[in-house]
Motif scaffolding. Structure first.
Motif, short mmCIF file in Angstrom:
data_model
loop_
_atom_site.label_atom_id
_atom_site.label_comp_id
_atom_site.label_asym_id
_atom_site.label_seq_id
_atom_site.Cartn_x
_atom_site.Cartn_y
_atom_site.Cartn_z
N UNK A 382 21.40 129.86 93.96
CA UNK A 382 21.00 129.41 92.63
C UNK A 382 21.80 130.21 91.62
N UNK A 383 22.74 129.53 91.01
CA UNK A 383 23.68 130.23 90.13
C UNK A 383 23.49 129.73 88.71
N UNK A 384 22.74 130.48 87.92
CA UNK A 384 22.42 130.11 86.53
C UNK A 384 22.03 128.62 86.40
N UNK A 385 22.91 127.81 85.79
CA UNK A 385 22.53 126.42 85.56
C UNK A 385 22.90 125.50 86.71
N UNK A 386 23.36 126.09 87.79
CA UNK A 386 23.82 125.26 88.90
C UNK A 386 23.15 125.63 90.22
N UNK A 387 23.04 124.62 91.04
CA UNK A 387 22.62 124.85 92.41
C UNK A 387 23.87 124.64 93.27
N UNK A 388 24.24 125.69 94.01
CA UNK A 388 25.51 125.62 94.73
C UNK A 388 25.31 125.56 96.24
N UNK A 389 26.11 124.72 96.89
CA UNK A 389 26.07 124.64 98.36
C UNK A 389 27.48 124.95 98.85
N UNK A 390 27.54 125.91 99.77
CA UNK A 390 28.84 126.29 100.33
C UNK A 390 28.83 125.88 101.79
N UNK A 391 29.84 125.08 102.21
CA UNK A 391 29.92 124.65 103.61
C UNK A 391 31.22 125.18 104.18
N UNK A 392 31.07 126.13 105.10
CA UNK A 392 32.26 126.81 105.63
C UNK A 392 32.42 126.45 107.09
N UNK A 393 33.66 126.03 107.47
CA UNK A 393 33.87 125.74 108.89
C UNK A 393 35.04 126.55 109.44
N UNK A 394 35.15 126.59 110.77
CA UNK A 394 36.28 127.31 111.38
C UNK A 394 37.24 126.31 112.05
N UNK A 443 34.84 121.74 95.14
CA UNK A 443 36.18 122.30 95.31
C UNK A 443 36.39 122.70 96.77
N UNK A 444 37.68 122.80 97.10
CA UNK A 444 38.03 123.11 98.48
C UNK A 444 38.89 124.37 98.51
N UNK A 445 38.58 125.24 99.49
CA UNK A 445 39.44 126.39 99.75
C UNK A 445 39.71 126.36 101.23
N UNK A 446 40.96 126.62 101.59
CA UNK A 446 41.24 126.51 103.02
C UNK A 446 42.50 127.28 103.39
N UNK A 447 42.53 127.68 104.64
CA UNK A 447 43.75 128.29 105.15
C UNK A 447 44.06 127.57 106.44
N UNK A 448 45.29 127.09 106.53
CA UNK A 448 45.69 126.30 107.70
C UNK A 448 45.45 127.13 108.96
N UNK A 449 44.73 126.54 109.91
CA UNK A 449 44.49 127.21 111.19
C UNK A 449 43.25 128.07 111.22
N UNK A 451 40.28 127.61 108.82
CA UNK A 451 39.04 126.93 108.46
C UNK A 451 39.03 126.52 107.00
N UNK A 452 37.95 125.84 106.65
CA UNK A 452 37.87 125.26 105.31
C UNK A 452 36.49 125.54 104.72
#
Ligand code: ATP
Ligand code: MG
Length: 461
Positions: A382-394, A443-449, A451-452
């Motif tokens: 719960x980030x101030x005015x936003x509800x954030x969901x982070x989905x991290x994969x390998x 938004x997307x953050x990723x490093x090849x090989x 995960x994302x």
């Protein structure tokens, strides 16, 4: 053809016309400059002919000596102006063959590479004394002057070298009734000089040949490029239309088996005395079936743009909402991945379209499985005015270049690492449209090989 393409074609044509105009102006300017240089060169050559003491100079002297004596006689009213001019013409004509011979000798010697002809015409002849100004000859506009020396040709104003004026005071003695009288007057003798060069335009154009050919090639190249781009654009548009048609057809075909499945689940649900495991499994089947049907309807209706998405917002408790999605996901992907959850326990009230938002999240979860992950971690915050969901994969990750493209319609990165992964390239496009329609961000953050990680932020108010 769509309006956009037509506008693009019109804009390109206007651009092409403007470019051609500029090119034509440049060529015209170059032509004028070349012509100037050419006539300068020719006039320089001509002006050097007949230098002091040369045979040509002596011809000019012979003409002027005789002429001045005639002018004295005119001044004493012994001959008329016509007679004076006739005599000037006669002496010039008689000396002209000699002039041409000498002139040709000098021109040959200069070896110009083109045939340079020259003539001099009388433009104005005026004599003045203390009592009067007498205009003996004045060339009228657009009329031929009196040809003095040189070749016969039509005087072309393009190759007019300008005028030269010979002005002098003349004094002579006249014996009148035994007395010697001194008479003075002033002479203004104005001549126009013309040159003629056979095919001079051709010579200049020939000098400009490489420039003209180059300009023409560039022009053709630009036209070709323009044609190729437009053709490509139209082909791309056609392909996109075919893709959309294809998606619509395939989704339509999918509807029949799904309705049968829905009916089958309904029958199963009616059955009494079932174990809780079966009840929960039937619930999952039913929910997923409804989702799939809605998804298909959505594609079929082609409501792809976020502006056209009509959201049915409702109050939703954040913890319950995400837990339900993750539980369903776990049930269907138990064997493939391990799901790590770190859900903030504080239930926030969200105002979202439950169906669409579920689709957005599930698309990302399913991608993780499709693209090589065996471990997914989901965290909410719960980030101030936003509800954030982070989905991290390998999983296999996405290269920097492709990260910018993954939210595009029909975009699929070439995945050499994962074989036989089917998809339409619509999943992330939908997710993005849905989150945008909720005024959120993805938004997307990723490093090849490696995960994302996808992060979704949904506004609380
Ligand atoms: P669809 O979801 O329509 O069935 P898709 O999965 O190919 O097809 P998207 O979900 O829009 O389409 O994803 C676009 C592309 O982004 C994918 O083809 C894949 O190359 C890449 N991608 C998406 N998610 C991931 C991920 N978690 N890891 C690696 N690559 C990903
Ligand atoms: Mg996908």
């Amino acid at each position: 053809m769509s309006r956009k393409i037509i506008l693009l074609i019109i804009a390109s044509i206007i651009g092409l016309i403007a470019l051609s105009y500029i090119q034509a102006r440049l060529i015209k300017n170059t032509y004028s400059l070349r012509k100037e240089a050419f006539t300068d060169n020719a006039s320089n050559t001509v002006s050097k002919i007949g230098s002091y003491g040369s045979p040509i100079d002596s011809i000019f002297d012979a003409i002027s000596d005789t002429f001045v004596k005639d002018l004295d006689r005119y001044n004493l009213n012994k001959i008329s102006s016509e007679q004076l001019l006739n005599r000037l013409q006669t002496i010039s004509d008689s000396l002209n063959p000699r002039f041409i011979k000498e002139y040709e000798k000098e021109i040959d010697f200069k070896d110009l590479g083109y045939n340079l002809k020259y003539h001099r015409q009388l433009k104005n002849l005026v004599i003045l004394d203390s009592l009067k100004t007498d205009t003996i000859f004045k060339r009228k506009k657009r009329e031929k002057g009196l040809k003095l020396i040189g070749y016969d040709f039509e005087s072309n104003s393009d190759l007019h070298l300008g005028t030269s004026t010979w002005e002098t005071n003349r004094t002579f003695e006249e014996i009148n009734e035994g007395k010697t009288e001194k008479i003075s007057y002033h002479i203004v003798f104005e001549t126009s000089n013309y040159i003629n060069i056979d095919d001079w335009e051709k010579i200049i154009l020939n000098e400009m040949r490489s420039l003209l050919i180059f300009s023409f090639c560039i022009f053709l190249f630009v036209i070709g490029l323009f044609y190729y781009s437009i053709k490509n654009l139209i082909t791309q548009k056609k392909i996109a239309d075919i893709k959309t048609d294809f998606v619509n057809n395939i989704t339509h075909e999918l509807k029949t088996p799904l309705s049968t499945l829905a009916l089958a689940t309904k029958i199963l649900k009616k059955e009494e005395h079932q174990s809780p495991m079966i009840v929960s499994t039937i619930g999952t089947i039913e929910r997923q079936n409804i989702r799939l049907q809605k998804l298909i309807d959505q594609v079929l209706n082609n409501s792809l743009g976020y502006k056209e998405l009509s959201l049915e917002k409702q109050p939703v408790q954040s913890v319950d909402f995400i837990s339900e999605i993750l539980n369903d996901f776990e049930v269907s992907h138990k064997e493939e991945v391990s799901l790590g959850k770190s859900i903030s326990t504080k239930n926030l009230e969200l105002s979202i379209d439950k169906f669409y938002t579920t689709t957005a999240i599930v698309n990302i979860l399913e991608n993780a499985v499709k693209y090589g992950a065996n471990k997914i971690e989901v965290a909410t915050k719960n980030d101030r005015d936003y509800w954030k969901i982070k989905i991290k994969d390998n999983g296999i990750g996405i290269s920097k270049k492709n990260q910018k493209l993954v939210f595009n319609k029909f975009y699929r990165a070439e995945n050499k690492d994962v074989h036989n992964v089917k998809g339409l390239g619509l999943g992330l496009y939908y997710s993005h449209q849905i989150i945008k329609a909720h005024n959120g961000s993805i938004k997307v953050e990723s490093e090849k090989g490696k995960g994302t990680t996808f992060t979704i932020a949904l506004p609380l108010k």
